[in-house]
Design a protein around this motif. Structure first.
Motif, PDB file in Angstrom:
ATOM      1  N   GLU A  69      -8.605  17.460  41.722  1.00  0.00           N
ATOM      2  CA  GLU A  69      -8.738  17.030  40.334  1.00  0.00           C
ATOM      3  C   GLU A  69      -7.864  15.820  40.040  1.00  0.00           C
ATOM      4  O   GLU A  69      -8.229  14.957  39.227  1.00  0.00           O
ATOM      5  N   SER A  70      -6.724  15.718  40.702  1.00  0.00           N
ATOM      6  CA  SER A  70      -5.842  14.575  40.457  1.00  0.00           C
ATOM      7  C   SER A  70      -6.520  13.257  40.822  1.00  0.00           C
ATOM      8  O   SER A  70      -6.262  12.221  40.191  1.00  0.00           O
ATOM      9  N   ALA A  71      -7.389  13.266  41.830  1.00  0.00           N
ATOM     10  CA  ALA A  71      -8.113  12.051  42.213  1.00  0.00           C
ATOM     11  C   ALA A  71      -9.099  11.649  41.122  1.00  0.00           C
ATOM     12  O   ALA A  71      -9.228  10.469  40.780  1.00  0.00           O
ATOM     13  N   VAL A  72      -9.794  12.629  40.570  1.00  0.00           N
ATOM     14  CA  VAL A  72     -10.755  12.361  39.493  1.00  0.00           C
ATOM     15  C   VAL A  72     -10.021  11.860  38.255  1.00  0.00           C
ATOM     16  O   VAL A  72     -10.432  10.879  37.615  1.00  0.00           O
ATOM     17  N   GLN A  73      -8.922  12.493  37.921  1.00  0.00           N
ATOM     18  CA  GLN A  73      -8.136  12.055  36.772  1.00  0.00           C
ATOM     19  C   GLN A  73      -7.636  10.627  36.972  1.00  0.00           C
ATOM     20  O   GLN A  73      -7.650   9.812  36.033  1.00  0.00           O
ATOM     21  N   ALA A  74      -7.210  10.309  38.192  1.00  0.00           N
ATOM     22  CA  ALA A  74      -6.719   8.963  38.478  1.00  0.00           C
ATOM     23  C   ALA A  74      -7.828   7.925  38.327  1.00  0.00           C
ATOM     24  O   ALA A  74      -7.595   6.824  37.816  1.00  0.00           O
ATOM     25  N   PHE A  75      -9.039   8.263  38.745  1.00  0.00           N
ATOM     26  CA  PHE A  75     -10.150   7.319  38.623  1.00  0.00           C
ATOM     27  C   PHE A  75     -10.375   6.941  37.164  1.00  0.00           C
ATOM     28  O   PHE A  75     -10.442   5.759  36.813  1.00  0.00           O
ATOM     29  N   PHE A  76     -10.478   7.937  36.312  1.00  0.00           N
ATOM     30  CA  PHE A  76     -10.744   7.651  34.904  1.00  0.00           C
ATOM     31  C   PHE A  76      -9.569   6.930  34.251  1.00  0.00           C
ATOM     32  O   PHE A  76      -9.759   6.022  33.429  1.00  0.00           O
ATOM     33  N   SER A  77      -8.349   7.293  34.610  1.00  0.00           N
ATOM     34  CA  SER A  77      -7.172   6.647  34.047  1.00  0.00           C
ATOM     35  C   SER A  77      -7.083   5.186  34.473  1.00  0.00           C
ATOM     36  O   SER A  77      -6.828   4.298  33.647  1.00  0.00           O
ATOM     37  N   GLU A  78      -7.296   4.923  35.753  1.00  0.00           N
ATOM     38  CA  GLU A  78      -7.162   3.566  36.268  1.00  0.00           C
ATOM     39  C   GLU A  78      -8.219   2.618  35.718  1.00  0.00           C
ATOM     40  O   GLU A  78      -8.013   1.398  35.701  1.00  0.00           O
ATOM     41  N   HIS A  79      -9.350   3.168  35.264  1.00  0.00           N
ATOM     42  CA  HIS A  79     -10.405   2.321  34.715  1.00  0.00           C
ATOM     43  C   HIS A  79     -10.524   2.473  33.203  1.00  0.00           C
ATOM     44  O   HIS A  79     -11.524   2.064  32.612  1.00  0.00           O
ATOM     45  N   ASP A  80      -9.457   3.041  32.604  1.00  0.00           N
ATOM     46  CA  ASP A  80      -9.326   3.130  31.150  1.00  0.00           C
ATOM     47  C   ASP A  80     -10.540   3.790  30.507  1.00  0.00           C
ATOM     48  O   ASP A  80     -11.081   3.307  29.509  1.00  0.00           O
ATOM     49  N   ILE A  81     -10.969   4.900  31.092  1.00  0.00           N
ATOM     50  CA  ILE A  81     -12.091   5.671  30.572  1.00  0.00           C
ATOM     51  C   ILE A  81     -11.558   6.990  30.034  1.00  0.00           C
ATOM     52  O   ILE A  81     -10.798   7.682  30.708  1.00  0.00           O
ATOM     53  N   SER A  82     -11.959   7.330  28.821  1.00  0.00           N
ATOM     54  CA  SER A  82     -11.610   8.634  28.249  1.00  0.00           C
ATOM     55  C   SER A  82     -12.775   9.578  28.496  1.00  0.00           C
ATOM     56  O   SER A  82     -13.786   9.527  27.777  1.00  0.00           O
ATOM     57  N   PRO A  83     -12.676  10.448  29.490  1.00  0.00           N
ATOM     58  CA  PRO A  83     -13.825  11.268  29.854  1.00  0.00           C
ATOM     59  C   PRO A  83     -13.993  12.489  28.953  1.00  0.00           C
ATOM     60  O   PRO A  83     -13.044  12.973  28.331  1.00  0.00           O
ATOM     61  N   THR A  84     -15.219  12.963  28.908  1.00  0.00           N
ATOM     62  CA  THR A  84     -15.504  14.278  28.366  1.00  0.00           C
ATOM     63  C   THR A  84     -15.363  15.268  29.514  1.00  0.00           C
ATOM     64  O   THR A  84     -15.925  15.054  30.595  1.00  0.00           O
ATOM     65  N   ILE A  85     -14.618  16.345  29.310  1.00  0.00           N
ATOM     66  CA  ILE A  85     -14.358  17.310  30.377  1.00  0.00           C
ATOM     67  C   ILE A  85     -14.982  18.645  29.994  1.00  0.00           C
ATOM     68  O   ILE A  85     -14.685  19.188  28.931  1.00  0.00           O
ATOM     69  N   THR A  86     -15.843  19.136  30.844  1.00  0.00           N
ATOM     70  CA  THR A  86     -16.491  20.424  30.588  1.00  0.00           C
ATOM     71  C   THR A  86     -16.407  21.292  31.831  1.00  0.00           C
ATOM     72  O   THR A  86     -16.324  20.801  32.949  1.00  0.00           O
ATOM     73  N   GLN A  87     -16.421  22.585  31.604  1.00  0.00           N
ATOM     74  CA  GLN A  87     -16.488  23.529  32.711  1.00  0.00           C
ATOM     75  C   GLN A  87     -17.944  23.899  32.926  1.00  0.00           C
ATOM     76  O   GLN A  87     -18.713  24.030  31.968  1.00  0.00           O
ATOM     77  N   SER A  88     -18.341  24.054  34.168  1.00  0.00           N
ATOM     78  CA  SER A  88     -19.719  24.420  34.458  1.00  0.00           C
ATOM     79  C   SER A  88     -20.068  25.730  33.775  1.00  0.00           C
ATOM     80  O   SER A  88     -19.296  26.688  33.780  1.00  0.00           O
ATOM     81  N   THR A  89     -21.270  25.765  33.199  1.00  0.00           N
ATOM     82  CA  THR A  89     -21.741  26.998  32.560  1.00  0.00           C
ATOM     83  C   THR A  89     -22.680  27.782  33.458  1.00  0.00           C
ATOM     84  O   THR A  89     -23.197  28.820  33.053  1.00  0.00           O
ATOM     85  N   ALA A  90     -22.898  27.284  34.685  1.00  0.00           N
ATOM     86  CA  ALA A  90     -23.760  28.004  35.616  1.00  0.00           C
ATOM     87  C   ALA A  90     -23.161  29.379  35.907  1.00  0.00           C
ATOM     88  O   ALA A  90     -21.942  29.540  36.017  1.00  0.00           O
ATOM     89  N   THR A  91     -24.013  30.378  36.037  1.00  0.00           N
ATOM     90  CA  THR A  91     -23.569  31.753  36.230  1.00  0.00           C
ATOM     91  C   THR A  91     -22.616  31.896  37.404  1.00  0.00           C
ATOM     92  O   THR A  91     -21.595  32.593  37.327  1.00  0.00           O
ATOM     93  N   GLU A  92     -22.929  31.183  38.511  1.00  0.00           N
ATOM     94  CA  GLU A  92     -22.114  31.339  39.713  1.00  0.00           C
ATOM     95  C   GLU A  92     -20.730  30.720  39.569  1.00  0.00           C
ATOM     96  O   GLU A  92     -19.863  30.911  40.426  1.00  0.00           O
TER      97      GLU A  92
END
Length: 236
Positions: A69-92
């Motif tokens: 997750e730290s890699a994903v967070q770094a990507f959005f931070s380094e490119h000045d993107i404020s992401p929407t964060i959701t948890q998967s709602t799939a049953t599994e």
């Protein structure tokens, strides 16, 4: 490789595999996939790769999967993107809070990065895929995981076929980059992949064309003689 291995690499910032410049084989050969504007490109084991920014700059949406997750967070931070964060709602995934989806806009294109073990996801999670770009995923995996990985990527991306193939029921085309070197002198990651192994992992479902093989340098072992190969995989 265990998930903990890669988590620790990111935690310790031992990420020499992360490149500061766009891979020239991507820029040279991505047109071989013959994608239309706004096509959606799947990047497995994406890290925070700058290659995803290049794909967006060419007018493509991107969906990636990354364990750390730290890699994903770094990507959005380094490119000045404020992401929407959701948890998967799939049953599994209901009992697995680690499976999250970060989504944002860059240059008008959608970037959606999943925080998950790639083997835990389904095609329903990933959604429509028009092509796969694998620069550093296959070569990050030991031999006993690669066949399973190649089949998982095929399953995750088989809901639509790119323009490069006339078989509308076929497999989504892929641009695959690999390295080849003397494994007796070093045994990855990144791992050496022979042309025979590429055939082993993909030939049941794809027509395989080598677009180029050129000398390369492995940062972890610059003394090695390394060849970087780029392959076009098209549905049979």
């Amino acid at each position: 490789m265990s998930p903990e291995f890669w988590q620790q690499r990111w935690q310790d910032n031992r990420i020499g595999f992360n490149q500061s410049e766009v891979n020239p084989l991507l820029t040279t050969y991505f047109t071989a996939l013959n994608l239309s504007a706004n096509s959606r490109v799947f990047v497995p084991l994406c890290g925070k790769s700058i290659d995803m920014v290049w794909l967006v700059s060419q007018g493509y949406d991107v969906v990636g999967v990354e364990l750390a997750e730290s890699a994903v967070q770094a990507f959005f931070s380094e490119h000045d993107i404020s992401p929407t964060i959701t948890q998967s709602t799939a049953t599994e995934h209901t009992d697995n809070p680690a499976v999250k989806c970060y989504q944002g806009l860059l240059l008008g294109q959608i970037i959606q990065l999943w925080v998950a073990d790639i083997f835990a996801l389904t095609a329903d999670d990933i959604g429509q895929v028009d092509a796969v770009y694998d620069r550093a995923a296959l070569i990050a995996l030991p031999a006993d995981m690669r066949l399973r990985y190649s089949e998982q990527v095929r399953q995750l991306s088989n809901n639509v076929n790119g323009d490069v193939s006339s078989d509308v029921n076929g497999n989504t085309p892929q641009l695959l980059l690999t390295l080849n070197y003397d494994q007796s002198k070093r045994n990855g990651p990144p791992f050496s992949i022979s042309s025979g192994q590429v055939q082993q992992y993909y030939s049941n479902h794809y027509q395989i064309t080598e677009l180029e093989g050129k000398p390369s340098i492995l940062n972890a072992a610059p003394e090695l003689t390394v060849t970087e190969h780029v392959w076009l995989l098209v549905s049979k």
